[in-house]
Structure formats: C-alpha cells, structure tokens
Write a protein that holds these residues in place. Sequence first.
Motif, PDB file in Angstrom:
ATOM      1  N   ILE A  29      -0.438   8.577  12.732  1.00 50.97           N
ATOM      2  CA  ILE A  29      -1.653   9.396  12.769  1.00 50.97           C
ATOM      3  C   ILE A  29      -1.602  10.524  11.738  1.00 50.97           C
ATOM      4  O   ILE A  29      -2.555  10.722  10.965  1.00 50.97           O
ATOM      5  CB  ILE A  29      -1.899   9.952  14.185  1.00 50.97           C
ATOM      6  CG1 ILE A  29      -2.274   8.811  15.145  1.00 50.97           C
ATOM      7  CG2 ILE A  29      -2.984  11.014  14.165  1.00 50.97           C
ATOM      8  CD1 ILE A  29      -3.626   8.187  14.871  1.00 50.97           C
ATOM      9  N   PRO A  30      -0.501  11.304  11.654  1.00 50.18           N
ATOM     10  CA  PRO A  30      -0.456  12.346  10.612  1.00 50.18           C
ATOM     11  C   PRO A  30      -0.583  11.779   9.196  1.00 50.18           C
ATOM     12  O   PRO A  30      -1.194  12.405   8.332  1.00 50.18           O
ATOM     13  CB  PRO A  30       0.921  12.997  10.824  1.00 50.18           C
ATOM     14  CG  PRO A  30       1.239  12.744  12.267  1.00 50.18           C
ATOM     15  CD  PRO A  30       0.676  11.384  12.552  1.00 50.18           C
ATOM     16  N   ALA A  31      -0.006  10.595   8.955  1.00 54.54           N
ATOM     17  CA  ALA A  31      -0.056  10.003   7.616  1.00 54.54           C
ATOM     18  C   ALA A  31      -1.465   9.582   7.237  1.00 54.54           C
ATOM     19  O   ALA A  31      -1.847   9.648   6.067  1.00 54.54           O
ATOM     20  CB  ALA A  31       0.878   8.808   7.540  1.00 54.54           C
TER      21      ALA A  31
ATOM     22  N   ASN B  69       8.040   0.540   5.986  1.00 52.62           N
ATOM     23  CA  ASN B  69       7.641   1.819   5.399  1.00 52.62           C
ATOM     24  C   ASN B  69       8.589   2.327   4.319  1.00 52.62           C
ATOM     25  O   ASN B  69       8.156   2.971   3.355  1.00 52.62           O
ATOM     26  CB  ASN B  69       7.465   2.885   6.487  1.00 52.62           C
ATOM     27  CG  ASN B  69       8.718   3.134   7.287  1.00 52.62           C
ATOM     28  OD1 ASN B  69       9.094   2.288   8.097  1.00 52.62           O
ATOM     29  ND2 ASN B  69       9.380   4.264   7.080  1.00 52.62           N
ATOM     30  N   TYR B  70       9.907   2.050   4.427  1.00 52.68           N
ATOM     31  CA  TYR B  70      10.830   2.617   3.444  1.00 52.68           C
ATOM     32  C   TYR B  70      10.657   2.013   2.058  1.00 52.68           C
ATOM     33  O   TYR B  70      11.145   2.581   1.071  1.00 52.68           O
ATOM     34  CB  TYR B  70      12.271   2.495   3.938  1.00 52.68           C
ATOM     35  CG  TYR B  70      12.590   3.487   5.035  1.00 52.68           C
ATOM     36  CD1 TYR B  70      12.779   4.840   4.751  1.00 52.68           C
ATOM     37  CD2 TYR B  70      12.658   3.078   6.369  1.00 52.68           C
ATOM     38  CE1 TYR B  70      13.041   5.759   5.758  1.00 52.68           C
ATOM     39  CE2 TYR B  70      12.914   3.992   7.379  1.00 52.68           C
ATOM     40  CZ  TYR B  70      13.101   5.329   7.068  1.00 52.68           C
ATOM     41  OH  TYR B  70      13.351   6.242   8.070  1.00 52.68           O
ATOM     42  N   VAL B  71       9.966   0.889   1.948  1.00 50.74           N
ATOM     43  CA  VAL B  71       9.603   0.339   0.645  1.00 50.74           C
ATOM     44  C   VAL B  71       8.778   1.351  -0.149  1.00 50.74           C
ATOM     45  O   VAL B  71       8.798   1.370  -1.381  1.00 50.74           O
ATOM     46  CB  VAL B  71       8.815  -0.981   0.824  1.00 50.74           C
ATOM     47  CG1 VAL B  71       8.081  -1.388  -0.451  1.00 50.74           C
ATOM     48  CG2 VAL B  71       9.767  -2.099   1.257  1.00 50.74           C
TER      49      VAL B  71
ATOM     50  N   PHE C 209       2.067   6.749   1.817  1.00 51.67           N
ATOM     51  CA  PHE C 209       1.906   5.761   0.751  1.00 51.67           C
ATOM     52  C   PHE C 209       1.667   4.366   1.318  1.00 51.67           C
ATOM     53  O   PHE C 209       0.922   3.568   0.746  1.00 51.67           O
ATOM     54  CB  PHE C 209       3.126   5.787  -0.163  1.00 51.67           C
ATOM     55  CG  PHE C 209       3.252   7.040  -0.979  1.00 51.67           C
ATOM     56  CD1 PHE C 209       2.221   7.455  -1.815  1.00 51.67           C
ATOM     57  CD2 PHE C 209       4.399   7.818  -0.914  1.00 51.67           C
ATOM     58  CE1 PHE C 209       2.329   8.617  -2.568  1.00 51.67           C
ATOM     59  CE2 PHE C 209       4.514   8.977  -1.666  1.00 51.67           C
ATOM     60  CZ  PHE C 209       3.475   9.378  -2.493  1.00 51.67           C
ATOM     61  N   LEU C 210       2.317   4.070   2.445  1.00 51.59           N
ATOM     62  CA  LEU C 210       2.092   2.776   3.101  1.00 51.59           C
ATOM     63  C   LEU C 210       0.631   2.626   3.511  1.00 51.59           C
ATOM     64  O   LEU C 210      -0.004   1.600   3.244  1.00 51.59           O
ATOM     65  CB  LEU C 210       3.012   2.657   4.313  1.00 51.59           C
ATOM     66  CG  LEU C 210       2.879   1.394   5.184  1.00 51.59           C
ATOM     67  CD1 LEU C 210       4.234   0.978   5.716  1.00 51.59           C
ATOM     68  CD2 LEU C 210       1.926   1.624   6.358  1.00 51.59           C
ATOM     69  N   HIS C 211       0.080   3.655   4.160  1.00 49.50           N
ATOM     70  CA  HIS C 211      -1.309   3.574   4.618  1.00 49.50           C
ATOM     71  C   HIS C 211      -2.287   3.524   3.436  1.00 49.50           C
ATOM     72  O   HIS C 211      -3.318   2.839   3.517  1.00 49.50           O
ATOM     73  CB  HIS C 211      -1.630   4.742   5.548  1.00 49.50           C
ATOM     74  CG  HIS C 211      -1.137   4.537   6.941  1.00 49.50           C
ATOM     75  ND1 HIS C 211      -1.768   3.701   7.835  1.00 49.50           N
ATOM     76  CD2 HIS C 211      -0.056   5.024   7.597  1.00 49.50           C
ATOM     77  CE1 HIS C 211      -1.112   3.699   8.980  1.00 49.50           C
ATOM     78  NE2 HIS C 211      -0.067   4.498   8.864  1.00 49.50           N
ATOM     79  N   GLN C 212      -1.965   4.204   2.366  1.00 45.48           N
ATOM     80  CA  GLN C 212      -2.812   4.120   1.181  1.00 45.48           C
ATOM     81  C   GLN C 212      -2.826   2.706   0.619  1.00 45.48           C
ATOM     82  O   GLN C 212      -3.876   2.199   0.205  1.00 45.48           O
ATOM     83  CB  GLN C 212      -2.327   5.116   0.124  1.00 45.48           C
ATOM     84  CG  GLN C 212      -2.611   6.569   0.472  1.00 45.48           C
ATOM     85  CD  GLN C 212      -2.047   7.536  -0.541  1.00 45.48           C
ATOM     86  OE1 GLN C 212      -1.142   7.200  -1.319  1.00 45.48           O
ATOM     87  NE2 GLN C 212      -2.543   8.753  -0.539  1.00 45.48           N
ATOM     88  N   ASP C 213      -1.658   2.067   0.613  1.00 45.63           N
ATOM     89  CA  ASP C 213      -1.585   0.701   0.094  1.00 45.63           C
ATOM     90  C   ASP C 213      -2.319  -0.281   1.000  1.00 45.63           C
ATOM     91  O   ASP C 213      -2.991  -1.207   0.524  1.00 45.63           O
ATOM     92  CB  ASP C 213      -0.128   0.271  -0.073  1.00 45.63           C
ATOM     93  CG  ASP C 213       0.014  -0.948  -0.964  1.00 45.63           C
ATOM     94  OD1 ASP C 213      -0.372  -0.877  -2.144  1.00 45.63           O
ATOM     95  OD2 ASP C 213       0.495  -1.987  -0.482  1.00 45.63           O
ATOM     96  N   PHE C 214      -2.212  -0.081   2.313  1.00 41.22           N
ATOM     97  CA  PHE C 214      -2.946  -0.931   3.247  1.00 41.22           C
ATOM     98  C   PHE C 214      -4.448  -0.767   3.046  1.00 41.22           C
ATOM     99  O   PHE C 214      -5.197  -1.748   2.978  1.00 41.22           O
ATOM    100  CB  PHE C 214      -2.560  -0.574   4.684  1.00 41.22           C
ATOM    101  CG  PHE C 214      -3.297  -1.373   5.739  1.00 41.22           C
ATOM    102  CD1 PHE C 214      -3.210  -2.752   5.785  1.00 41.22           C
ATOM    103  CD2 PHE C 214      -4.074  -0.724   6.694  1.00 41.22           C
ATOM    104  CE1 PHE C 214      -3.890  -3.483   6.760  1.00 41.22           C
ATOM    105  CE2 PHE C 214      -4.752  -1.438   7.668  1.00 41.22           C
ATOM    106  CZ  PHE C 214      -4.660  -2.823   7.702  1.00 41.22           C
ATOM    107  N   ARG C 215      -4.900   0.485   2.929  1.00 37.68           N
ATOM    108  CA  ARG C 215      -6.325   0.733   2.686  1.00 37.68           C
ATOM    109  C   ARG C 215      -6.789   0.063   1.398  1.00 37.68           C
ATOM    110  O   ARG C 215      -7.844  -0.584   1.364  1.00 37.68           O
ATOM    111  CB  ARG C 215      -6.579   2.235   2.610  1.00 37.68           C
ATOM    112  CG  ARG C 215      -8.038   2.619   2.346  1.00 37.68           C
ATOM    113  CD  ARG C 215      -8.151   3.964   1.663  1.00 37.68           C
ATOM    114  NE  ARG C 215      -7.438   3.983   0.392  1.00 37.68           N
ATOM    115  CZ  ARG C 215      -7.298   5.052  -0.356  1.00 37.68           C
ATOM    116  NH1 ARG C 215      -7.793   6.217   0.045  1.00 37.68           N
ATOM    117  NH2 ARG C 215      -6.636   5.008  -1.510  1.00 37.68           N
TER     118      ARG C 215
END
Length: 328
Positions: free
Chosen positions: A17-19, A121-123, A290-296
């Motif tokens: 949620i914070p991310a 996520n660590y990717v 960064f993970l959530h940005q890539d998913f979006r």
Amino acid sequence: MKLGLIGCGQVANLFHIPAMKGIPGMQVEAIADIDKNRVERFGRKHQIGRRYADHRSMFNDCDIDSVLVCTPPRTHAQIVLDSIDRRLHVLCEKPFTSSLSEMDAILKYVNKNLVLFPVHNYVFTPSLWLIEHLVRNRNLGGLEELKAHMSVGFNTWRSVTDYRTLDPAGVITDLLYHVVYVTQRLCGKTTEFSRVETGKRNRHAVADVSVEGWLENGARLRMSASWTALLPHFKILLRYPRSSVETDLIWHPYKIFTKGIERNQLPRPLKGRYAELRSLISVAHPSFRFLHQDFRNSVMSRSAPQVTVQDARETLQAIETITRMAGT
C-alpha cells in the motif's frame, strides 16, 4: 488502473500500500479478506471504502481491472485462476503457487492479453541494477563464485497467520525463494545442487538452510537463508579472477562495493546513505515502488514486464529440488 487487493496482512500493510501511493494512474479500488475485523481495520487505516469477505464477492461487485494477491501461498493458485477467468491482470506475492503442478495448471489458461506478474521484488532493487550494469558492460572475466545470503528474524514479520511455520520447508520457501530468483536473474539457472543442509528448526519448520551447487557457466554457487539472525541482511557477492562485486540489497539498496575495479569503470551510486537509512527506518524498501510501476506499465502501456510467470516457474523448480534434498 483500478486494483483490488486480496489479503490484508502485514505484507500488504507495510510494503504494498505505501509503495502504490502516489503512483500515477494506480488506485486501490477495493479490498478483500476472510477476516471481517481485519478487512475493516485495514480499510479504515488506508481509507478504502469497498471491503469484502472474499475475492469472488469483490469480483462480482467491483469495476476493477487488476488484482494484487497477498494471501497465504496455498490459496494463490485458485485466486489466480479465478482472476484469469474474470479477465483480470494479476500481481501475486511469492511464491506464485505452492507447487509446479499448480503453476502448470495456471499456465494452461494463460491469456496473452493478461499480465501475470510475480512479486519478485528484489529484482527491482537499484543496487542489483548497478551490478547487472557493471557485469554486462565491463570485462570482468569468468565468474568464479556467487554467494548470496538472506536473513530476517522470524519474529520481525508480526504475521497475522502462521502459514510460514505450517510449511515444513519453512525458510526455504520463504526467504531462500528470494535468494534463488535473484541469483537466477544475475547468472542464470543452476545446473546442479551438490549439497543442502538445514539447521535449527522453528516450530517444526526449517529455520536455517545452506545450499551449494554450480551455475550454467561453471561458477560455484553458495546460497543460504535464516530466520534466526538478529539483523536483516540480503548479501550478494560475485567473485571474478581479479575482482569482486558485492552489496546488501536490504542495507544498501542504492550502492555496490567492489575490489580490483578502477573507479572510473564503476556506475555511479543512485542515491546516498541518507536515502538508504530512510528506507530502513520507514521499512519502505524502494524495490516495491519500482515493482508496482513496472506492473502498471505492463498493464497500461503493454510494455514487457521485468518479471514473468516463467521466472516464477524456474524459481519454484529450484525450490522444489532443494526441498526434496533437505528431506522436508
């Protein structure tokens, strides 16, 4: 992009949620959890009005186009299949499924128009990107050894469910999973595991594990994970004939450290120590954003995702081999 969150535990509360807050075009539309009190508390805290006792009710009632699955691993496969059936894009916590058979059942129904995205996520840690850049753009010679170790004290989780200790493999499917996908990202698949040792057990689940093997390029591989350490670490070390590269993905998410490499050959640190300390204190590891940005981007722009279900399958294949060798 309207997202439904399934599973309102600590991973969603502290990291996801914070991310997601502040990422343009991304909105958590609804949440679901089988614990009515938990979903209500979570909804009030994060100001999410649509709250459901199960994901199917959320699917029937809400106009969403994607889901984030943060439930215990044994529930992932069915939720992912239900989501595919509703033509929803899926971001699913690790492990994506509990077994290869579940993974293969999902792959039979994969829709090329849907994004299935494992939370590796660590990717998305900037210091790992720096290592990848250095290895790719500098002639360091043949890799001789890769060492990777992750440790997080078990009580640090404050988990609302006990699924980790209900799995006899324990830390293997929990923390070592991260170690495996990171090493595969850096150096490819392991050709052979030569030794697996497990240590102290926590509530009948493996709490310490060390693994040795060989990578496709002939380099030696040493991996380990522990629930019993006092401080969290995720250390990566690559040894070459005349140099070495290392970092700690938790303590140094923006920097790498080297020996035997000229300073002018090194990529610049992406941020300073203040940013690293801030991420530690706030428990806001940059990889999740960064993970959530890539998913979006994968959903909205149809760009190729950095992580795929095939990556999750290869990781799970290695984890199942290690689990068998450990005798769990």
